[in-house]
Write an enzyme that holds these catalytic residues in place. Structure first.
Site, short mmCIF file in Angstrom:
data_model
loop_
_atom_site.label_atom_id
_atom_site.label_comp_id
_atom_site.label_asym_id
_atom_site.label_seq_id
_atom_site.Cartn_x
_atom_site.Cartn_y
_atom_site.Cartn_z
N TRP A 184 -7.16 9.86 -81.06
CA TRP A 184 -7.36 8.76 -82.03
C TRP A 184 -8.54 7.83 -81.89
O TRP A 184 -9.07 7.60 -80.61
CB TRP A 184 -6.21 7.55 -82.16
CG TRP A 184 -6.26 6.59 -82.98
CD1 TRP A 184 -6.23 6.07 -84.15
CD2 TRP A 184 -6.76 5.32 -82.43
NE1 TRP A 184 -6.37 5.06 -84.50
CE2 TRP A 184 -6.83 4.39 -83.22
CE3 TRP A 184 -7.20 4.83 -81.02
CZ2 TRP A 184 -7.32 3.06 -83.26
CZ3 TRP A 184 -7.46 3.41 -80.74
CH2 TRP A 184 -7.49 2.54 -82.04
N GLU A 225 -4.39 11.77 -84.87
CA GLU A 225 -3.49 10.61 -85.20
C GLU A 225 -4.46 9.59 -86.29
O GLU A 225 -5.36 9.02 -86.01
CB GLU A 225 -3.34 9.62 -83.87
CG GLU A 225 -2.42 8.42 -84.41
CD GLU A 225 -2.00 7.56 -83.10
OE1 GLU A 225 -1.52 6.42 -83.06
OE2 GLU A 225 -2.65 8.05 -81.96
N LYS A 227 -4.35 6.04 -89.06
CA LYS A 227 -4.01 4.66 -89.03
C LYS A 227 -4.43 4.06 -90.23
O LYS A 227 -5.21 4.51 -91.04
CB LYS A 227 -5.03 3.87 -87.95
CG LYS A 227 -4.45 2.65 -87.42
CD LYS A 227 -5.34 2.15 -86.20
CE LYS A 227 -4.64 0.91 -85.70
NZ LYS A 227 -5.43 0.33 -84.41
N ASP A 258 2.34 7.74 -86.14
CA ASP A 258 2.54 6.69 -85.45
C ASP A 258 3.37 5.45 -86.22
O ASP A 258 3.11 5.14 -87.36
CB ASP A 258 1.43 5.75 -84.76
CG ASP A 258 1.77 4.60 -83.97
OD1 ASP A 258 2.44 3.78 -84.34
OD2 ASP A 258 1.17 4.78 -82.79
N HIS A 261 1.66 2.70 -87.60
CA HIS A 261 0.22 2.80 -88.41
C HIS A 261 0.39 2.82 -89.84
O HIS A 261 -0.74 3.37 -90.49
CB HIS A 261 -0.41 4.06 -87.76
CG HIS A 261 -1.01 3.69 -86.41
ND1 HIS A 261 -2.04 4.78 -85.90
CD2 HIS A 261 -0.80 2.70 -85.26
CE1 HIS A 261 -2.31 3.82 -84.60
NE2 HIS A 261 -1.68 3.15 -84.41
N HIS A 285 4.68 9.11 -82.25
CA HIS A 285 4.54 7.79 -81.48
C HIS A 285 5.77 6.79 -82.04
O HIS A 285 5.29 6.24 -83.17
CB HIS A 285 3.07 7.37 -81.68
CG HIS A 285 2.16 7.87 -80.85
ND1 HIS A 285 0.93 7.30 -80.63
CD2 HIS A 285 2.35 8.74 -79.73
CE1 HIS A 285 0.11 7.82 -79.78
NE2 HIS A 285 1.03 8.88 -79.24
N ASP A 293 -0.39 -3.39 -87.84
CA ASP A 293 -0.27 -2.19 -86.66
C ASP A 293 -0.32 -3.39 -85.21
O ASP A 293 -1.07 -3.52 -84.68
CB ASP A 293 -1.40 -1.54 -86.53
CG ASP A 293 -1.59 -0.51 -85.34
OD1 ASP A 293 -0.44 -0.30 -84.71
OD2 ASP A 293 -2.64 -0.38 -84.79
N ASP A 295 2.09 -2.85 -82.78
CA ASP A 295 2.70 -2.33 -81.60
C ASP A 295 3.65 -2.90 -80.58
O ASP A 295 3.53 -3.10 -79.45
CB ASP A 295 1.60 -1.41 -80.71
CG ASP A 295 0.80 -0.36 -81.41
OD1 ASP A 295 1.40 0.55 -82.02
OD2 ASP A 295 -0.42 -0.36 -81.01
N ASP A 325 4.32 4.18 -78.06
CA ASP A 325 3.22 3.46 -78.12
C ASP A 325 3.34 2.14 -78.33
O ASP A 325 3.41 1.70 -79.59
CB ASP A 325 2.14 4.17 -78.98
CG ASP A 325 0.72 3.78 -79.15
OD1 ASP A 325 0.40 2.72 -78.34
OD2 ASP A 325 -0.08 4.00 -80.00
#
Length: 417
Positions: A184, A225, A227, A258, A261, A285, A293, A295, A325
């Site tokens: 990523w 990955e 985003k 993810d 994301h 993820h 985003d 996390d 993540d």
């Protein structure tokens, strides 16, 4: 017989009435490995340049005491977290988590700089996954790495990517578990670009150069990955979902999804079955978005539950690599690991405790009434008693007991750093 086992046997009998074998469900959960990310323990600073500032769409907020400052401290914290988590799992490392006295940079790292991590993983019975670190570095220029128009910048990061592959291969050979190496990078623009195509072409060509050498997939497999956007890349992210879906499908790479994301109203659970039809596999993820985003620590919410269902109902676990993540520096970092990992396991267990074959048969017969009633009733079944039995069988604390141990560790270790 313990109180936990008594309650389990009562719950087991109730599940049996709808055709669910709880012993079999626990056996299946025991086989699932979660790749727990190391960067929750030190706020994504790493040890290549521990005093450096986070850049490139990543920000850890908060100043809760006890962050790890050395590899030894981080490994100690990971051990404490795993002592609260049922089963044997993996640790997900970023390239910045080198453990060496040598002066190295991202374009000079070698497997030997991670040998202490491998020795520790062997002692603990853990696997290792890996991630090249395309951020928090002086060569992250004008918000670009592999997509940079500057060949010197691109070459630096291409070399880093190649060396990261060798490290991942080393992990797989040494530990006997396939190392997933996830790529990523935060390349993008803060405001609207004129040319969206050229950076993506440069990124594609740079990745092709990194992946040119064929590696044994018994040792390592690579994921790419996507985003939606990040800090400094709000208007344009080079590595979008469409870019990496196309790249992964045409280059035979795993596609990383993810949960944090995508747009807050967009869920990845609905993407899993589609990708399974066309891709070689998925790197998942597990994270939690809050408006963007961010996390956040994984909670037992509707989307996590639905992700667990999709993986189990469609038998996608054999082609899915599950990792975490998130990073939150406002709370005890070990507690964050434990909550996120145990919740991910709980979501899978809930799915294992469904009479999946019967539900599919009911749906095929268009009996939507029974489908609705049965899935709603399942929400009231004694799932917690099955989970507690799983914890007891694995010798980890049941219920809130683990928090007492984390608080004791915080008092004796974390607050003394």
């Amino acid at each position: 017989m313990s109180e936990v086992e008594k309650r389990y046997l009562a719950a087991k009998e109730r599940y049996a009435k709808i055709g669910v074998d709880t012993d079999e469900a626990l056996k299946k959960l025991q086989e699932v490995k979660i790749s727990m990310h190391c960067w929750q323990g030190d706020d994504v600073k790493g040890f290549l340049n521990p005093d450096g500032e986070l850049t490139g769409g990543i920000m850890a907020t908060g100043n809760y005491p006890g962050a790890a400052h050395t590899p030894e401290q981080l490994r100690s914290d990971l051990e404490k977290a795993f002592a609260m988590i049922p089963g044997k799992h993996k640790v997900n490392l970023h390239a910045i988590y080198v453990d060496t006295d040598e002066k190295v940079d991202l374009n000079t790292i070698e497997p030997k700089h991670f040998s202490k991590w491998v020795d520790w993983a062997k002692e603990q019975g853990l696997g290792l996954d890996f991630n090249p670190t395309f951020f928090s570095h002086p060569m992250f220029k004008d918000n670009y790495t592999l997509a940079s128009p500057d060949k010197e910048v691109r070459d630096f990061w291409i070399e880093h990517g190649k060396r990261s592959r060798k490290i991942a291969e080393y992990f797989g050979k040494e530990l006997g578990q396939t190392c997933i190496n996830n790529f990523w990078m935060p390349d993008g623009m803060k405001d609207n670009p004129i040319d969206r195509l050229s950076p993506r072409k440069r990124l594609m060509e740079a990745l092709d150069e990194i992946f040119e050498e064929k590696l044994d997939e018994n040792y390592t497999q690579e994921a790419v990955e996507s985003k939606l956007f990040g800090l400094g890349a709000e208007a344009y992210t080079v590595g979008s979902h469409e870019f990496y879906m196309g790249y992964g499908l045409t280059r035979d790479k795993l596609i990383c999804l993810d949960a944090g994301h995508f747009h807050p109203t967009e869920f990845i659970s609905n993407k899993l079955s589609s990708l399974a039809l066309f891709s070689k596999g998925v790197m998942l993820h597990v994270s939690r978005p809050v408006r963007w985003d961010s996390d956040h620590v994984v909670l037992m919410d509707d989307e996590l539950t639905e992700i667990g269902r999709e993986l189990v109902r469609n038998d996608l676990l054999p082609i899915t690599n599950i990792g975490l993540d998130f990073f939150d520096a406002t709370i005890n970092r070990i507690a964050a690991w434990v909550v996120g990992t145990r919740n991910t396991q709980k979501a899978l267990l809930k799915a294992f405790l469904e009479p999946t074959d019967d539900l599919k048969k009911i749906e095929l017969e268009n009996d939507f009434t029974t489908r609705m009633v049965l899935t709603e009733e399942l929400k009231d079944f004694p799932f917690g008693d099955i989970w507690n039995q799983f914890c007891e069988l694995n010798g980890v604390p049941v219920g809130l007991d683990w928090l007492k141990e984390v608080r004791e560790y915080e008092k004796n270790v974390l607050l003394n750093r």
